[in-house]
Design a protein around this motif. Structure first.
Motif, mmCIF file in Angstrom:
data_model
loop_
_atom_site.group_PDB
_atom_site.id
_atom_site.type_symbol
_atom_site.label_atom_id
_atom_site.label_comp_id
_atom_site.label_asym_id
_atom_site.label_seq_id
_atom_site.Cartn_x
_atom_site.Cartn_y
_atom_site.Cartn_z
ATOM 1 N N GLU A 66 0.808 -1.215 0.000
ATOM 2 C CA GLU A 66 0.000 0.000 0.000
ATOM 3 C C GLU A 66 0.847 1.274 0.000
ATOM 4 N N PHE A 67 2.121 1.156 0.342
ATOM 5 C CA PHE A 67 3.023 2.305 0.337
ATOM 6 C C PHE A 67 3.730 2.500 -1.004
ATOM 7 N N VAL A 68 3.626 1.508 -1.901
ATOM 8 C CA VAL A 68 4.323 1.597 -3.181
ATOM 9 C C VAL A 68 3.820 2.803 -3.963
ATOM 10 N N GLY A 69 4.757 3.587 -4.487
ATOM 11 C CA GLY A 69 4.406 4.737 -5.308
ATOM 12 C C GLY A 69 5.166 5.981 -4.895
ATOM 13 N N LYS A 70 4.685 7.114 -5.435
ATOM 14 C CA LYS A 70 5.315 8.404 -5.152
ATOM 15 C C LYS A 70 4.453 9.187 -4.170
ATOM 16 N N TRP A 71 5.110 9.806 -3.218
ATOM 17 C CA TRP A 71 4.445 10.590 -2.190
ATOM 18 C C TRP A 71 5.042 11.996 -2.156
ATOM 19 N N ARG A 72 4.176 13.005 -2.075
ATOM 20 C CA ARG A 72 4.654 14.359 -1.812
ATOM 21 C C ARG A 72 5.048 14.381 -0.340
ATOM 22 N N LEU A 73 6.224 14.892 -0.050
ATOM 23 C CA LEU A 73 6.755 14.890 1.315
ATOM 24 C C LEU A 73 7.133 16.310 1.711
ATOM 25 N N THR A 74 6.539 16.778 2.796
ATOM 26 C CA THR A 74 6.944 18.047 3.395
ATOM 27 C C THR A 74 7.297 17.769 4.849
ATOM 28 N N ARG A 75 8.277 18.508 5.342
ATOM 29 C CA ARG A 75 8.784 18.221 6.687
ATOM 30 C C ARG A 75 9.192 19.533 7.362
ATOM 31 N N ASP A 76 8.861 19.637 8.632
ATOM 32 C CA ASP A 76 9.310 20.747 9.478
ATOM 33 C C ASP A 76 10.122 20.165 10.625
ATOM 34 N N ILE A 77 11.289 20.734 10.851
ATOM 35 C CA ILE A 77 12.140 20.319 11.962
ATOM 36 C C ILE A 77 12.288 21.525 12.887
ATOM 37 N N GLN A 78 11.724 21.406 14.085
ATOM 38 C CA GLN A 78 11.750 22.480 15.073
ATOM 39 C C GLN A 78 12.831 22.175 16.107
ATOM 40 N N GLU A 79 13.905 22.964 16.069
ATOM 41 C CA GLU A 79 14.986 22.817 17.048
ATOM 42 C C GLU A 79 14.532 23.357 18.399
ATOM 43 N N HIS A 80 15.054 22.794 19.485
ATOM 44 C CA HIS A 80 14.682 23.290 20.809
ATOM 45 C C HIS A 80 15.107 24.745 20.998
ATOM 46 N N THR A 81 16.077 25.206 20.215
ATOM 47 C CA THR A 81 16.544 26.591 20.297
ATOM 48 C C THR A 81 15.625 27.551 19.545
ATOM 49 N N GLY A 82 14.638 27.024 18.816
ATOM 50 C CA GLY A 82 13.685 27.858 18.112
ATOM 51 C C GLY A 82 13.857 27.879 16.609
ATOM 52 N N GLY A 83 14.993 27.450 16.089
ATOM 53 C CA GLY A 83 15.205 27.432 14.648
ATOM 54 C C GLY A 83 14.329 26.403 13.964
ATOM 55 N N ILE A 84 13.905 26.711 12.749
ATOM 56 C CA ILE A 84 13.075 25.784 11.977
ATOM 57 C C ILE A 84 13.760 25.491 10.643
ATOM 58 N N THR A 85 13.883 24.205 10.342
ATOM 59 C CA THR A 85 14.382 23.728 9.060
ATOM 60 C C THR A 85 13.216 23.066 8.354
ATOM 61 N N THR A 86 13.087 23.277 7.035
ATOM 62 C CA THR A 86 12.002 22.659 6.281
ATOM 63 C C THR A 86 12.568 21.794 5.157
ATOM 64 N N PHE A 87 11.776 20.821 4.746
ATOM 65 C CA PHE A 87 12.108 19.943 3.630
ATOM 66 C C PHE A 87 10.893 19.901 2.720
ATOM 67 N N SER A 88 11.129 19.961 1.425
ATOM 68 C CA SER A 88 10.057 19.823 0.449
ATOM 69 C C SER A 88 10.560 18.954 -0.690
ATOM 70 N N GLY A 89 9.853 17.868 -0.955
ATOM 71 C CA GLY A 89 10.291 16.974 -2.017
ATOM 72 C C GLY A 89 9.337 15.818 -2.170
ATOM 73 N N GLU A 90 9.894 14.643 -2.445
ATOM 74 C CA GLU A 90 9.071 13.458 -2.610
ATOM 75 C C GLU A 90 9.759 12.247 -2.032
ATOM 76 N N ALA A 91 8.931 11.276 -1.684
ATOM 77 C CA ALA A 91 9.407 9.966 -1.265
ATOM 78 C C ALA A 91 8.874 8.967 -2.281
ATOM 79 N N VAL A 92 9.743 8.101 -2.778
ATOM 80 C CA VAL A 92 9.346 7.068 -3.725
ATOM 81 C C VAL A 92 9.615 5.725 -3.063
ATOM 82 N N LEU A 93 8.586 4.898 -2.985
ATOM 83 C CA LEU A 93 8.728 3.554 -2.450
ATOM 84 C C LEU A 93 8.522 2.575 -3.584
ATOM 85 N N SER A 94 9.566 1.801 -3.880
ATOM 86 C CA SER A 94 9.508 0.873 -5.004
ATOM 87 C C SER A 94 9.840 -0.541 -4.540
ATOM 88 N N GLU A 95 9.151 -1.508 -5.162
ATOM 89 C CA GLU A 95 9.330 -2.912 -4.794
ATOM 90 C C GLU A 95 10.622 -3.461 -5.367
#
Length: 137
Positions: free
Chosen positions: A8-37
């Motif tokens: 059920e995970f096979v395929g392409k997924w739009r992937l967005t990510r937020d990483i919140q550091e304890h110091t307050g800084g925010i890093t973001t990721f924008s891309g895709e995840a591909v799951l292939s058999e």
């Protein structure tokens, strides 16, 4: 939600990510995840653009291997085949100790096929929360 199989995970997924550091800084990721058999397992490959807290952008990639585990769980391995963690829709959480840094994840499949993972990472070297959102492409 009931069980979710590897297929059920096979395929392409739009992937967005937020990483919140304890110091307050925010890093973001924008891309895709591909799951292939491949050989009764899945290769999880994500790639995209990371925007650091200082606005610098870089390209990032990561590979994991997903396999069927015991009791309907999915076992996740690093690309070098070291075990990382297991999860399932019935047990959507796990922990992984990396040195003295503890990684705790909770998956949310309640809006399947849209899903997310939330990682809480704490230790002497790391202290952040990472939220990843997946949606089918």
């Amino acid at each position: 939600m009931g069980r979710i199989s590897l297929t059920e995970f096979v395929g392409k997924w739009r992937l967005t990510r937020d990483i919140q550091e304890h110091t307050g800084g925010i890093t973001t990721f924008s891309g895709e995840a591909v799951l292939s058999e491949s050989d009764a397992q899945l290769e999880y490959r994500e790639s995209g653009r990371v925007t650091l807290a200082n606005s610098k952008t870089i390209h990032a990639e990561r590979i994991y291997i997903w396999r069927n585990g015991l009791n309907g769980q999915i076992d996740v391995y690093f690309a070098d085949k070291r075990f990382f963690h297991s999860f399932s829709a019935d047990k959507p959480y796990a922990e992984h100790l990396c040195g003295n840094d503890l990684y705790k994840v909770t998956y949310d499949f309640t809006r399947w096929p849209v899903w997310e993972s939330v990682w809480q990472v704490k230790g002497p070297r790391k202290d952040y929360t990472m939220v990843s959102h997946y949606a089918p492409l």
